[in-house]
Structure formats: C-alpha cells, structure tokens
Design an enzyme around this catalytic site. Structure first.
Site, short mmCIF file in Angstrom:
data_model
loop_
_atom_site.label_atom_id
_atom_site.label_comp_id
_atom_site.label_asym_id
_atom_site.label_seq_id
_atom_site.Cartn_x
_atom_site.Cartn_y
_atom_site.Cartn_z
N SER A 1 27.29 -26.30 49.25
CA SER A 1 26.69 -27.10 49.86
C SER A 1 27.66 -28.04 50.69
O SER A 1 28.60 -28.27 50.53
CB SER A 1 26.07 -28.18 48.95
N TYR B 1 25.65 -33.73 41.41
CA TYR B 1 25.39 -32.40 41.85
C TYR B 1 26.39 -32.17 42.92
O TYR B 1 27.03 -31.01 42.81
CB TYR B 1 23.85 -32.40 42.67
P1 NDP Z 1 15.99 -22.95 44.14
O1 NDP Z 1 15.70 -24.09 43.23
O2 NDP Z 1 14.86 -22.52 45.21
O3 NDP Z 1 16.30 -21.62 43.59
C1 NDP Z 1 17.22 -21.44 42.51
C2 NDP Z 1 17.32 -20.21 41.43
O4 NDP Z 1 18.39 -20.58 40.43
C3 NDP Z 1 15.80 -20.16 40.95
O5 NDP Z 1 15.60 -18.96 40.83
C4 NDP Z 1 16.50 -20.63 39.56
O6 NDP Z 1 15.66 -20.24 38.54
C5 NDP Z 1 17.78 -20.13 39.49
N1 NDP Z 1 18.40 -20.94 38.18
C6 NDP Z 1 18.60 -22.22 38.14
N2 NDP Z 1 19.19 -22.74 37.01
C7 NDP Z 1 19.59 -21.34 36.37
C8 NDP Z 1 20.04 -21.19 35.18
N3 NDP Z 1 20.36 -22.12 34.27
N4 NDP Z 1 19.95 -19.69 34.79
C9 NDP Z 1 19.60 -18.75 35.47
N5 NDP Z 1 19.19 -19.10 36.77
C10 NDP Z 1 19.07 -20.41 37.17
O7 NDP Z 1 17.30 -23.43 44.92
P2 NDP Z 1 17.87 -23.07 46.37
O8 NDP Z 1 17.59 -21.33 46.66
O9 NDP Z 1 17.49 -23.97 47.43
O10 NDP Z 1 19.57 -23.07 46.14
C11 NDP Z 1 20.29 -22.02 45.93
C12 NDP Z 1 21.59 -22.52 45.92
O11 NDP Z 1 21.87 -22.91 47.44
C13 NDP Z 1 22.16 -23.26 44.93
O12 NDP Z 1 23.60 -23.38 44.76
C14 NDP Z 1 22.07 -24.73 45.72
O13 NDP Z 1 22.86 -25.75 45.17
C15 NDP Z 1 22.42 -24.18 47.26
N6 NDP Z 1 21.87 -25.25 48.36
C16 NDP Z 1 20.77 -25.55 48.51
C17 NDP Z 1 20.23 -26.35 49.31
C18 NDP Z 1 18.91 -26.76 49.54
O14 NDP Z 1 18.67 -27.91 50.36
N7 NDP Z 1 17.86 -26.10 48.93
C19 NDP Z 1 21.07 -27.04 50.31
C20 NDP Z 1 22.50 -26.46 49.92
C21 NDP Z 1 23.04 -25.69 49.06
P3 NDP Z 1 14.33 -21.18 37.75
O15 NDP Z 1 13.46 -21.49 38.71
O16 NDP Z 1 13.67 -20.06 37.01
O17 NDP Z 1 15.05 -22.42 37.04
#
Ligand code: NDP
Length: 244
Positions: free
Chosen positions: A136, A149
């Site tokens: 990020s 985070y």
């Molecule tokens: P979402 O919350 O939309 O999706 C995250 C996914 O990761 C979900 O499918 C979730 O599953 C899964 N996940 C979370 N925890 C676990 C776990 N313990 N084990 C297995 N799967 C897990 O997030 P984004 O798509 O927005 O984010 C994706 C990446 O991008 C992350 O690394 C985030 O930090 C990064 N990012 C996002 C930004 C944003 O503004 N959205 C900005 C900058 C970086 P479930 O829902 O079932 O828990």
C-alpha cells in the site's frame, strides 16, 4: 501490452474479493493455472464458476498451522501474489494486542509463510519465479487510525528487498505494488465519511483514487517477463499522492 501466462502455475491469496479476485480472473483469462486461496468458501465457489478449472483452497491465513496443512503440499507455483490482508481501524492509543497480532499474522506472517513454501518449491524445481506482494502507499505515508495496518505494509517493503536479495541468485524476483485507496470492500470500510473521502481524493494530483484494474495491471506486469530486470522494487499505484 499483451501478456501471456499460458500454462504457468500461479497462486493468489485473498482471492475471494476485491483486488485478489480480479487478479485471479485476469490470470485465468491469460492462461495461467491458478490456485485461489481465501477465507470464505462461498466466495471461492462463485469464483470457480466464473473461472472454470481453477483450484481453490479455503483457509484462514492468520493461522500458521492451518496454512501449513492447506498449502504445505500445494504443488508447483511459478507466480505468487501475496494479497490477503485486513485493515482494522484503531487510533494509536487504543491499539489492542488482539488487533496487533491478528493484523501482523494475516498481513505479514502469512506472506512470509506462503512465500517460503512457494520459493522452496521453485528452488527445488530449479525454475525462475516471480513474487508480488500487494502492499500500500501507507508503507510510505500515514492515514489516521491505520498505524498497525501501515506498519505491516512498511515491513513488507523491507521483506521485498530482503527476499529479492536472497532469492535473486535462484532467479526469483520479488516486488510489491503500493496502491492508494481502491473502493473495494476494504476501501469502503476504511473510508466511511464522504467528506473525508472527498478531501483525500482532492489531495491526489490526478484527483482520483485507484481502480482495481490499475492495481491488477501492475501486478501482471511484475509477474511477467516484461519486468525481467526488476526486483526488490515497488510500483506506486497512487494517482500521484506521494508526489503531492
Ligand atoms: P478486500 O477486503 O476487498 O479483500 C480481501 C480478501 O482477502 C478477501 O477475499 C478476504 O477474505 C481475504 N482475506 C482476508 N483475510 C484473510 C485470511 N486471514 N485468510 C485468507 N484470506 C483472507 O480487500 P482489497 O481487495 O481491497 O485488498 C487487497 C490488498 O490490497 C490488501 O493487501 C490490501 O492491504 C491492499 N490495498 C487495498 C487498498 C484499498 O483501498 N482497498 C489500498 C491499498 C492496498 P474474507 O473477506 O473472507 O475475509
């Protein structure tokens, strides 16, 4: 830029929603053999319907032993996207042990664990590989209530460089993408106040947040041979925020 991942084995964590889900769809469309790893089985079932032939693994990546059981024998992986993360909001003075441990376990420890499993396999098979961490822009700048985070994302920058240095001799490249806000489920949870969202957006020189597709495109570039001489690096997908 026409990319082709035909027949290449890939693994994406956090594949159920958001950026991870769209990364799976893009890799699948470009011919990769994808293993999609996530926590909620219904997400994986619907993803399988959209991307016939992918393999799915349902596991809580914050649980080391469960992850070892689920992925220890995952088979060959040439392309790895460490994307799973959680982003709990807590003011610094209210940070709890539970949130600290959970956030570091999911965002950072699992990245180390899954990378070890995959990189050991690459080295054992003697094949080159590419690992991309979804980090990020908060690895570099702070936003309110995200100290824990952001710290996990800052640590990913160090792991990206350390892994690139140690795995480079095996022809394994390691890089990160560093997006600004993307309005996925996570982005919407973090930015609930429309006025704060508007002000934050205006601080971006391009006057916008990033789209999921922008992040996926950078991930695909770093996975592909088009970035064959790039390792230990990060691509900002931040609409110019760090330049402002
Ligand atoms: P979402 O919350 O939309 O999706 C995250 C996914 O990761 C979900 O499918 C979730 O599953 C899964 N996940 C979370 N925890 C676990 C776990 N313990 N084990 C297995 N799967 C897990 O997030 P984004 O798509 O927005 O984010 C994706 C990446 O991008 C992350 O690394 C985030 O930090 C990064 N990012 C996002 C930004 C944003 O503004 N959205 C900005 C900058 C970086 P479930 O829902 O079932 O828990």
């Amino acid at each position: 830029m026409q990319l082709n991942f035909r027949g290449l084995p890939a693994l994406v964590t956090g594949a159920g929603k958001g950026i991870g889900r769209d990364t799976v769809k893009a890799l699948h469309a470009l011919g990769a053999k994808v293993v999609a790893v996530s926590r909620t089985d219904t997400d994986l079932v619907s993803l399988s319907k959209e991307c016939p032939g992918i393999q799915t693994v349902c596991v809580d990546l914050g649980d080391w032993d469960a992850t070892e059981r689920a992925l220890g024998n995952v088979g060959p992986v040439d392309l790895l996207v460490n994307n799973a993360a959680v982003a709990p909001l807590q003011p610094f003075l209210e940070v709890t042990k539970e949130v600290f441990d959970r956030t570091f376990n999911v965002n950072l420890r699992s990245l180390v664990q899954v990378s070890q499993i995959v990189a050991r396999g690459m080295i054992h098979r003697g094949v080159p590989g590419s690992i991309v961490h979804v980090s990020s822009m908060v690895a570099y700048v702070t936003l309110p209530n995200l100290s824990v985070y952001s710290s996990t994302k800052g640590a990913i920058s160090v792991f990206t460089r350390a892994m690139a240095a140690e795995l480079g001799p095996y022809k394994i490249r390691v890089n990160s993408v560093n997006p600004t806000v993307v309005l996925t489920a996570m982005g919407q949870k973090v930015l609930t106040d429309p006025e704060i969202a508007r002000k934050l957006k205006e601080r971006h020189p391009l006057q916008k947040f990033a789209e999921t597709e922008d992040v996926v495109n950078s991930i695909l570039f770093l996975l592909s041979d088009r970035s064959a001489s790039t390792s230990g690096s990060g691509i900002l997908v931040d609409a110019g925020y760090l330049a402002s």
